[in-house]
Write a protein that holds these residues in place. Structure first.
Motif, short mmCIF file in Angstrom:
data_model
loop_
_atom_site.label_atom_id
_atom_site.label_comp_id
_atom_site.label_asym_id
_atom_site.label_seq_id
_atom_site.Cartn_x
_atom_site.Cartn_y
_atom_site.Cartn_z
N CYS A 1 0.80 -1.16 -0.08
CA CYS A 1 0.00 0.04 0.02
C CYS A 1 0.89 1.33 0.10
CB CYS A 1 -0.93 0.22 1.24
SG CYS A 1 -1.81 1.52 1.37
N GLY B 1 1.36 -1.21 4.26
CA GLY B 1 0.74 -2.64 4.31
C GLY B 1 0.70 -3.50 3.15
N GLU C 1 -0.11 4.20 1.15
CA GLU C 1 -0.59 4.91 2.11
C GLU C 1 0.35 4.65 3.25
OE1 GLU C 1 -2.55 7.92 2.18
OE2 GLU C 1 -3.61 6.74 0.82
N CYS C 2 0.40 3.22 3.47
CA CYS C 2 0.61 2.55 4.91
C CYS C 2 1.58 1.56 4.79
CB CYS C 2 -0.29 2.13 5.77
SG CYS C 2 -1.00 0.91 5.37
#
Ligand SMILES: Cc1ncc(COP(=O)(O)O)c(C=O)c1O
Ligand SMILES: [Zn+2]
Length: 410
Positions: free
Chosen positions: A31, A36, A33-34
């Motif tokens: 991801c 993950g 964003e994070c």
């Protein structure tokens, strides 16, 4: 025609396991964003138990539950639909009335890795990649190389230098470009990740991991179908990185989603590791969600020697979700368990399977499994791949003169 194209191309998306952000399916795996891991999410069509019954005897019979858009991209060497054996003799020894062995030692490259590798290589073809590879503890090397050979793609293997000779021989025979690393599996993994990103190689268990793990879900689909669409009460799963255990859970949950199974929440799972490399069992016993990496794994179960398990944290979550357990066994217990399985059920497994059987015995001794529970123990690799270590606990054959009058001494 256009309508059909649209339908097919939106069959899957990718979703972050942590923050749940969704992405269109592409050659990505974390991801943005994070950071993950990304999992495959499906728009499942309507399915019934009859959908699969008359189909081919490979795991591709579950096509609708796998992340390939176009069937022409499937690379199959005939893996899957391995026997689920009612283990009457071993069950009697252990005091279990409903013990089943899922025998993946008889897959085409002789381990369960044909499941994730086959799906990942197929997806690499679908993405238009021109080379594949893997970081391997031994079995994945051959599974990836065999599927790459069938696909006509080059295959780059990165593995620790201390693997069993049979596993190296097998991978080289399929044409793998094999790099042995003077270090651990985790060192091999780091190198494979760098080379994969730099060279745009589809490294099946790293940058193709989202699709790779989908193949191992077929372990659940087959077990459910072979049990006549019933749920087992307890699963015993050998664990290295933890990818397979997670995928098995996802598989059962998806069967519930598509209404092929009722409620899967009552099952129990035991994670089995080898002493000398048991970071997940250690965290479980400390009641911690922190998996502390093992710097120098030292176990006869080389295929499970992953000191820093990528999915370790998620295995612990699964054990919590399913009231599970985690236990480990030492080298002697592992080798004894290999012989126990061989001498009761006629199934010859490598040390990873010995870990599963030995931990199964411990679960029964500890009262974690009831006599009438429906138990499935996953046997994930073949004993012929690890004869050096298994021979070390066997009596050598006696040698007699080539004379019909000689008497037998053993
Ligand atoms: C025979 C065998 N069993 C089990 C495992 C563990 O699978 P995972 O790393 O997905 O936990 C491996 C991993 O390489 C393996 O080769
Ligand atoms: Zn995220």
């Amino acid at each position: 025609m256009v309508q059909e194209d649209v339908l097919i191309l939106t069959r899957t998306s990718l979703q972050c396991r942590e923050c749940k952000r969704e992405y269109p399916t592409a050659f990505i795996y974390v991801c943005e964003e994070c950071f993950g891991p990304l999992d495959v999410k499906y728009n499942f069509p309507a399915l019934s138990r009859d959908t699969f019954a008359a189909r081919e005897h490979t795991y591709w019979r579950y096509f609708e539950l796998l992340p390939i858009e176009d069937k022409s991209n499937i690379i199959s060497i005939g893996a899957g639909m391995t026997p689920l054996i009612k283990a009457e003799n071993l069950g009697k020894k252990l005091g279990l009335n409903n013990l089943y062995i899922k025998n993946d030692s008889v897959n085409p490259t002789f381990s369960f890795k044909d499941r994730p590798a086959g799906v990942a290589v197929s997806k690499a073809k679908e993405f238009g990649l021109t080379a594949v590879g893997c970081a391997s503890t031994g079995n994945l090397a051959s599974a990836t190389a065999a599927h790459a050979a069938k696909a006509g793609l080059p295959c780059h293997v990165f593995a620790p230098g201390n693997l069993e000779m049979a596993k190296i021989t097998q991978a080289l025979s399929y044409g793998a470009k094999y790099t042995a690393i003077d270090g651990t599996y985790d060192d091999a993994n780091r190198i494979a990740a760098r080379v994969g990103d730099r060279e745009k190689i589809g490294v099946v268990n790293i940058n193709m991991r989202s699709h790779y793990v989908e193949g191992s879900k077929t372990f659940s689909y087959e077990v459910a179908e072979q049990l006549d669409w019933d749920m087992p009460d307890h699963l015993v799963v050998p664990v290295g990185s933890g990818a397979m255990l997670n995928a098995i859970c996802k598989g059962f949950e998806e069967l519930e989603t598509v209404s092929l199974l009722d409620d899967v929440s009552g099952m129990h799972i035991t994670a089995a590791q080898a002493q000398g490399c048991a970071p997940i069992v250690d965290a479980f016993k400390r009641k911690s969600s922190d998996v502390i990496p093992v710097q120098n794994p030292d176990t006869v179960a080389k295929s499970l020697a992953i000191g820093d398990p990528g999915d370790g944290r998620y295995v612990l979550k699964r054990l919590q979700q399913y009231n599970g357990f985690a236990e480990s066994s030492d080298n002697q217990e592992i080798l004894d368990a290999i012989l126990l399985l061989a001498q009761t059920e006629g199934i010859f497994t490598e040390p990873a399977g010995g870990v599963a059987i030995s931990v199964l015995e411990k679960m029964v001794e500890q009262g974690r499994i009831d006599a009438n529970d429906k138990v499935v123990c996953y046997i994930t690799g073949n004993g012929l791949k690890a004869t050096e270590s298994i021979m070390s606990v066997l009596q050598k054959p006696s040698i007699i003169k080539a004379d019909p009058g000689e008497t037998i001494t053993n």
